[in-house]
Design an enzyme around this catalytic site. Structure first.
Site, PDB file in Angstrom:
ATOM      1  N   ALA A   1     -20.710  -5.424  58.060  1.00 22.30           N
ATOM      2  CA  ALA A   1     -20.132  -4.300  57.325  1.00 22.30           C
ATOM      3  C   ALA A   1     -21.173  -3.738  56.360  1.00 22.30           C
ATOM      4  O   ALA A   1     -21.810  -4.492  55.629  1.00 22.30           O
ATOM      5  CB  ALA A   1     -18.899  -4.760  56.556  1.00 22.30           C
ATOM      6  N   ASP A   2     -21.349  -2.422  56.363  1.00 22.29           N
ATOM      7  CA  ASP A   2     -22.239  -1.820  55.364  1.00 22.29           C
ATOM      8  C   ASP A   2     -21.427  -1.476  54.113  1.00 22.29           C
ATOM      9  O   ASP A   2     -20.222  -1.729  54.055  1.00 22.29           O
ATOM     10  CB  ASP A   2     -22.985  -0.608  55.950  1.00 22.29           C
ATOM     11  CG  ASP A   2     -22.047   0.514  56.351  1.00 22.29           C
ATOM     12  OD1 ASP A   2     -20.865   0.507  55.929  1.00 22.29           O
ATOM     13  OD2 ASP A   2     -22.497   1.417  57.080  1.00 22.29           O
ATOM     14  N   SER A   3     -22.103  -0.907  53.106  1.00 24.50           N
ATOM     15  CA  SER A   3     -21.414  -0.673  51.827  1.00 24.50           C
ATOM     16  C   SER A   3     -20.215   0.260  51.991  1.00 24.50           C
ATOM     17  O   SER A   3     -19.182   0.097  51.343  1.00 24.50           O
ATOM     18  CB  SER A   3     -22.389  -0.116  50.792  1.00 24.50           C
ATOM     19  OG  SER A   3     -22.998   1.059  51.292  1.00 24.50           O
TER      20      SER A   3
ATOM     21  N   ASP B   1     -18.394   0.547  54.708  1.00 20.09           N
ATOM     22  CA  ASP B   1     -17.332  -0.227  55.358  1.00 20.09           C
ATOM     23  C   ASP B   1     -16.516  -0.991  54.314  1.00 20.09           C
ATOM     24  O   ASP B   1     -15.299  -1.040  54.382  1.00 20.09           O
ATOM     25  CB  ASP B   1     -17.943  -1.264  56.336  1.00 20.09           C
ATOM     26  CG  ASP B   1     -18.482  -0.628  57.605  1.00 20.09           C
ATOM     27  OD1 ASP B   1     -17.832   0.290  58.118  1.00 20.09           O
ATOM     28  OD2 ASP B   1     -19.549  -1.059  58.068  1.00 20.09           O
TER      29      ASP B   1
END
Lengths: 255, 79
Positions: free
Chosen positions: B37-39, B41
């Protein structure tokens, strides 16, 4: 593996070709001038269009017209709630609502400054922020900010208006970066002198002077601005984000 | 809501928003490394949790939250 969940989208895009499906659009300040032009152009493309207006509703039916003052911090939530209920989540936002309170800097009051910044900039920020929520989830969205040629050129007597319109560029481009991974594009349209009530308020003499300085030698019609907006909102514009598109008859060249 | 039921709800939120298989949503899972997960997400996930659990999470509270357990404890403490 970051591409895993986007593969489907990309493959789908090429397999089907570029298809413009009917989307839900919101145009703020859509009852007259450029905003009304945008609402009509998006409706003509088959989108279901909602618009907001401050004082007078649009001259025709066919839109979900909602009275709202974009300077009111509560308005965005109410407006989006109503649209989601009646049409579905907003997929195309044209943040267009704005007004001028022109006066030379020496005469510009705190109120002249605040009201213009609040309505034009903060209002646009609020609506764009609210819209981005669903767009992120849907992995599709188009946000178009209505800036102005004076954002980059400046205009005597319009320090407040020009500042608000210039700030929309920084706002829009920051959003373009944040939302790009969700296939949400954010662009800025910078119209020049458009034949609207807002421009007429500048006075006949001033309008004549402006006309002389436009390479194309005439004012724009609201429809000419709307055509650019409708393009940026379309499926064909899927690879354009963070752009400042001047629609100004050449007035802004060099900026 | 008991803790187990709350975690099930938390898990289904994660599956839906982060597009990860259910079995990956374990307490020790780290958002960036294990759940990819990126920021953005994580922001989406928190917004979904706020809606689903009817709680409000302040930006500052998210500092240092890196695992499923950390996020779940934060939300559960507000119920």
């Amino acid at each position: 593996m970051r591409f895993r969940r986007r593969d489907d989208l990309v493959v789908g895009h090429f397999a089907m070709g570029v298809v413009n499906q009917s989307r839900v659009a919101l145009v703020t300040g859509g009852s007259r001038g450029i905003g009304l032009g945008c609402a009509r152009a998006l409706a003509a493309q088959g989108h279901r269009v909602a618009l907001t207006y401050r004082t007078n509703p649009p001259p025709e039916e066919g839109f979900l017209s909602i009275a709202a003052d974009s300077a009111d911090p509560e308005s965005a939530e109410a407006v989006f709630g109503r649209i989601e209920e009646e049409l579905g989540p907003v997929e195309i936002l044209v943040a267009n609502a704005g007004f001028t309170r022109d006066t030379l800097l020496a005469r510009m009051s705190e109120q002249d400054w605040d009201t213009v910044l609040e309505a034009n900039l903060s209002g646009s920020w609020r609506y764009a922020k609210r819209a981005s929520r669903q767009m992120m989830r849907n992995r599709w969205g188009r946000i178009i900010f209505m800036s102005s040629v004076v954002a980059l050129s400046g205009a005597a007597g319009q320090a407040n208006y020009a500042a608000s319109k210039a700030a929309m560029i920084g706002l829009g481009r920051s959003m373009a970066r944040e939302l790009a991974s969700r296939q949400v594009t954010v662009n800025i349209v910078a119209p020049g002198a458009v034949d609207t009530e807002l421009l007429a308020a500048a006075g006949e003499q001033r309008v004549a002077e402006i006309r002389k300085s436009i390479p194309l030698g005439r004012l724009a019609s609201p429809e000419e601005i709307a055509a650019a907006v409708a393009f940026l909102a379309s499926a064909e514009a899927s690879y354009i984000t963070g752009v400042v598109l001047g629609v100004d008859g050449g007035l802004g060249m060099g900026h | 809501m008991d803790k187990e039921a709350a975690f099930e709800k938390f898990k289904s939120c994660a599956v839906e928003v982060l597009h990860v298989p259910e079995e990956k949503v374990v307490p020790s899972a780290r958002f960036s490394e294990d759940l990819e997960a990126d920021s953005l997400d994580v922001v989406e996930f928190v917004m979904a949790l706020e809606e689903s659990f009817g709680v409000s999470v302040d930006e500052s509270e998210l500092d240092g939250v890196e695992t499923v357990e950390g996020a779940f404890d934060l939300v559960y403490s507000k119920l």
